[in-house]
Design a protein around this motif. Structure first.
Motif, PDB file in Angstrom:
ATOM      1  N   HIS A  99      22.742  49.526   3.360  1.00 13.22           N
ATOM      2  CA  HIS A  99      22.371  50.012   4.692  1.00 13.22           C
ATOM      3  C   HIS A  99      23.618  50.374   5.483  1.00 13.22           C
ATOM      4  N   LEU A 123      20.003  53.653   3.086  1.00  7.92           N
ATOM      5  CA  LEU A 123      19.247  54.008   4.283  1.00  7.92           C
ATOM      6  C   LEU A 123      20.119  54.911   5.149  1.00  7.92           C
ATOM      7  N   ASP A 150      15.450  55.285   7.334  1.00 12.91           N
ATOM      8  CA  ASP A 150      15.499  53.862   7.647  1.00 12.91           C
ATOM      9  C   ASP A 150      14.117  53.232   7.576  1.00 12.91           C
ATOM     10  N   GLY A 181      18.504  46.887  11.684  1.00  9.35           N
ATOM     11  CA  GLY A 181      17.719  47.220  10.492  1.00  9.35           C
ATOM     12  C   GLY A 181      17.997  46.273   9.344  1.00  9.35           C
TER      13      GLY A 181
END
Length: 307
Positions: A99, A123, A150, A181
């Motif tokens: 991420h 992401l 995402d 996130g």
């Protein structure tokens, strides 16, 4: 001696003040001050022991410079040590989910790719496209990379083998503070039985003990209330062209117009959260320059670092 200690503390405070200044938030990404604060605190602890050990000013200064250089060398070498340890967790043919952008994770995966073939799913990393930037970096290193929205993290989680993320800070209870996130990703990984690894340098170990999201320090002053929303489907349909809208239906063109830009009314608030807190129970292992740690070992390591 006291004057020298005060000067060092003042320098540390000025760096933190610079990082927290709204004018510098965009340059620093608005998320840097946790690692900076813990690094400064650890550095001051590391070198100011000299004040008790060496009463002579010149000897103390020489020792401070020596210890400062050693601290710098240890910090710079941390990334390579983490990569050397962490690459063993990447198995041939694995799919790795990550991420946003993390220099530690990037170093780990690029080193692992020298001996192992695997692919990375990233992401996108709204709002700064940090995930897309990371995917570009991985592709340059010859690692097959895929970028997903995402909001698709749970959708892709079932087809990955492991998750590796970086951290803005590792807190006393073994949890982490990282790009927003990360918490949702960790929950999805736990639910689907995927190992969730965190790669972080020990100077990011912070003497913080958050219990929930509201306990986090204020991050990214000056950018938290600013966020643009663009309908990318509209952007694509216009070829990404700017200045295609006519003013008031006439012939005059609006050269500042961005196709797909959604203008919100003033009474709609925008909350651009930069980081979130992921509790220790969702973290499988921490990959650090001190070795591979369980989240419960962080408090012990913090005691050792600051004793």
């Amino acid at each position: 001696m006291m004057g020298l200690e005060m000067e060092l503390k003042k320098a540390s405070e000025e760096m933190l003040s610079f990082a927290n200044d709204p004018l510098n938030s965009h340059m620093l990404g608005g998320r840097s001050h946790i690692a900076l604060a813990s690094g400064c605190e650890l550095f001051l602890k590391y070198i100011t022991r000299c004040f008790l050990e060496l009463p002579d000013f010149n000897e103390c200064m020489a020792q401070i410079l020596s210890r400062g250089q050693r601290f710098s060398d240890i910090s710079l070498a941390a990334r390579d040590r983490i990569a050397a340890t962490g690459k063993a967790f990447i198995q041939p043919g694995a799919r790795v989910l990550t991420h946003g952008w993390s220099s530690v994770v990037s170093s780990l995966l690029i080193q692992a790719a020298e001996d192992t073939h695997f692919e990375v799913i990233v992401l996108e990393g709204r709002p700064d496209a940090s995930g897309a930037k990371a995917a570009k970096n991985f592709a340059r290193a010859g690692i097959p990379a895929t970028v997903v929205l995402d909001s698709a993290m749970a959708y892709v989680m079932e087809r990955v083998d492991l998750v590796i993320v970086g951290a803005e800070g590792v807190v006393e209870n073994g949890g982490i503070i990282n790009k927003v996130g990360t918490y949702a990703m960790a929950i999805a990984a736990k639910e689907l039985g995927k190992p969730f690894y965190v790669a972080a340098e020990s100077f990011k170990f912070a003497r913080l003990y958050p219990l929930n999201q509201s306990d986090l320090p204020v991050l990214g002053k000056g950018v938290a209330e600013h966020l643009n929303f663009v309908d990318t489907a509209c952007w694509l349909s216009t070829g990404g062209m700017v200045g295609s809208r006519q003013k008031n239906g006439g012939d005059e063109k609006d050269e500042e117009h961005v196709p797909g830009l959604v203008s919100l009314p003033e009474d709609v608030k925008v909350e651009n959260v930069l980081c979130d807190y992921t509790p220790a129970k969702y973290i499988t292992l921490l990959l650090t320059d001190l070795g591979v740690l369980t989240p419960s070992a962080v408090s012990d390591e913090l005691i050792r670092l600051y004793q």
